[in-house]
Design a protein around this motif. Sequence first.
Motif, mmCIF file in Angstrom:
data_model
loop_
_atom_site.group_PDB
_atom_site.id
_atom_site.type_symbol
_atom_site.label_atom_id
_atom_site.label_comp_id
_atom_site.label_asym_id
_atom_site.label_seq_id
_atom_site.Cartn_x
_atom_site.Cartn_y
_atom_site.Cartn_z
ATOM 1 N N ILE A 32 -12.177 11.299 -1.457
ATOM 2 C CA ILE A 32 -11.882 9.921 -1.064
ATOM 3 C C ILE A 32 -10.567 9.957 -0.296
ATOM 4 N N ASN A 33 -10.647 9.703 1.010
ATOM 5 C CA ASN A 33 -9.474 9.776 1.866
ATOM 6 C C ASN A 33 -8.781 8.419 1.929
ATOM 7 N N ILE A 34 -7.463 8.429 1.757
ATOM 8 C CA ILE A 34 -6.679 7.205 1.818
ATOM 9 C C ILE A 34 -5.621 7.385 2.900
ATOM 10 N N SER A 35 -5.751 6.601 3.969
ATOM 11 C CA SER A 35 -4.805 6.725 5.072
ATOM 12 C C SER A 35 -3.767 5.612 5.067
ATOM 13 N N GLU A 36 -4.053 4.524 4.368
ATOM 14 C CA GLU A 36 -3.146 3.380 4.329
ATOM 15 C C GLU A 36 -3.143 2.794 2.924
ATOM 16 N N LEU A 37 -1.987 2.338 2.516
ATOM 17 C CA LEU A 37 -1.868 1.664 1.222
ATOM 18 C C LEU A 37 -1.351 0.250 1.466
ATOM 19 N N ARG A 38 -1.894 -0.696 0.727
ATOM 20 C CA ARG A 38 -1.435 -2.080 0.801
ATOM 21 C C ARG A 38 -0.642 -2.379 -0.454
ATOM 22 N N ALA A 39 0.580 -2.814 -0.254
ATOM 23 C CA ALA A 39 1.478 -3.093 -1.365
ATOM 24 C C ALA A 39 1.384 -4.564 -1.749
ATOM 25 N N VAL A 40 1.278 -4.820 -3.052
ATOM 26 C CA VAL A 40 1.221 -6.181 -3.578
ATOM 27 C C VAL A 40 2.140 -6.271 -4.791
ATOM 28 N N GLY A 41 2.433 -7.481 -5.213
ATOM 29 C CA GLY A 41 3.267 -7.684 -6.386
ATOM 30 C C GLY A 41 4.740 -7.766 -6.038
ATOM 31 N N GLY A 42 5.560 -7.785 -7.072
ATOM 32 C CA GLY A 42 6.991 -7.997 -6.908
ATOM 33 C C GLY A 42 7.693 -6.978 -6.030
ATOM 34 N N LEU A 43 7.407 -5.697 -6.225
ATOM 35 C CA LEU A 43 8.073 -4.670 -5.416
ATOM 36 C C LEU A 43 7.613 -4.677 -3.963
ATOM 37 N N ALA A 44 6.535 -5.383 -3.661
ATOM 38 C CA ALA A 44 6.072 -5.490 -2.270
ATOM 39 C C ALA A 44 7.023 -6.355 -1.445
ATOM 40 N N LYS A 45 7.985 -6.963 -2.097
ATOM 41 C CA LYS A 45 8.969 -7.787 -1.393
ATOM 42 C C LYS A 45 10.235 -7.000 -1.049
ATOM 43 N N SER A 46 10.280 -5.733 -1.423
ATOM 44 C CA SER A 46 11.460 -4.903 -1.195
ATOM 45 C C SER A 46 11.248 -3.967 -0.011
ATOM 46 N N ASP A 47 11.921 -4.265 1.103
ATOM 47 C CA ASP A 47 11.831 -3.391 2.275
ATOM 48 C C ASP A 47 12.281 -1.974 1.946
ATOM 49 N N THR A 48 13.339 -1.859 1.148
ATOM 50 C CA THR A 48 13.876 -0.547 0.792
ATOM 51 C C THR A 48 12.844 0.281 0.035
ATOM 52 N N PHE A 49 12.212 -0.328 -0.967
ATOM 53 C CA PHE A 49 11.219 0.404 -1.758
ATOM 54 C C PHE A 49 10.000 0.761 -0.915
ATOM 55 N N LEU A 50 9.551 -0.146 -0.072
ATOM 56 C CA LEU A 50 8.349 0.120 0.727
ATOM 57 C C LEU A 50 8.594 1.224 1.751
ATOM 58 N N GLN A 51 9.781 1.275 2.334
ATOM 59 C CA GLN A 51 10.080 2.364 3.261
ATOM 60 C C GLN A 51 10.193 3.679 2.507
ATOM 61 N N LEU A 52 10.808 3.641 1.321
ATOM 62 C CA LEU A 52 10.877 4.832 0.479
ATOM 63 C C LEU A 52 9.473 5.333 0.161
ATOM 64 N N LYS A 53 8.586 4.421 -0.210
ATOM 65 C CA LYS A 53 7.211 4.787 -0.553
ATOM 66 C C LYS A 53 6.490 5.393 0.652
ATOM 67 N N ALA A 54 6.654 4.804 1.831
ATOM 68 C CA ALA A 54 6.029 5.352 3.043
ATOM 69 C C ALA A 54 6.553 6.757 3.321
ATOM 70 N N ASN A 55 7.866 6.932 3.213
ATOM 71 C CA ASN A 55 8.463 8.250 3.448
ATOM 72 C C ASN A 55 7.947 9.274 2.450
ATOM 73 N N MET A 56 7.896 8.901 1.184
ATOM 74 C CA MET A 56 7.461 9.832 0.154
ATOM 75 C C MET A 56 5.995 10.211 0.327
ATOM 76 N N MET A 57 5.156 9.224 0.595
ATOM 77 C CA MET A 57 3.713 9.450 0.627
ATOM 78 C C MET A 57 3.209 9.955 1.966
ATOM 79 N N GLY A 58 3.995 9.780 3.017
ATOM 80 C CA GLY A 58 3.561 10.220 4.343
ATOM 81 C C GLY A 58 2.416 9.379 4.873
ATOM 82 N N ARG A 59 2.335 8.140 4.408
ATOM 83 C CA ARG A 59 1.273 7.224 4.827
ATOM 84 C C ARG A 59 1.894 5.876 5.156
ATOM 85 N N LYS A 60 1.199 5.116 5.993
ATOM 86 C CA LYS A 60 1.728 3.786 6.267
ATOM 87 C C LYS A 60 1.462 2.890 5.065
#
Length: 142
Positions: A38-66
């Motif tokens: 099961i290939n996952i190329s994109e993740l959609r963030a929801v919930g409270g942490l989805a409001k944090s630009d810092t966390f979402l950029q960290l997550k993108a950097n860590m996961m290597g996915r948009k």
Amino acid sequence: AIVGLHIDTKPEDIIRAILEVITFEIMVNVERLEEASINISELRAVGGLAKSDTFLQLKANMMGRKITTLHISEAGTLGVAILAGSAAGVYRSIEDAVDKLVRVKKVYYPDEKMHRIYMEKFQTYKRIYPAVKDIWRPDTVI
């Protein structure tokens, strides 16, 4: 367990480590899904942490996915609106409701240099977790 603490560790270092661990656990799950073809190329963030630009950029950097955020970040509420609207005939189908209600707000793209660094840390994380989980008990405070 918090590993690698030293005299210069600051509170913000611990907070960042907690956010990294959350993402490492997501990475473990994505890895398992990919092992099941099961290939996952994109993740959609929801919930409270989805409001944090810092966390979402960290997550993108860590996961290597948009990482994509939506205009409505509360997935449960949005899901109920989609189902209720479809059932009440406001929308022709669930797909129609999704087309009308789900709107991308922002996309976070990974920094490849940071991703390579985090992939090395991820390999370490995968070795540490099994070593620690068997020696820790919830009723024990060290």
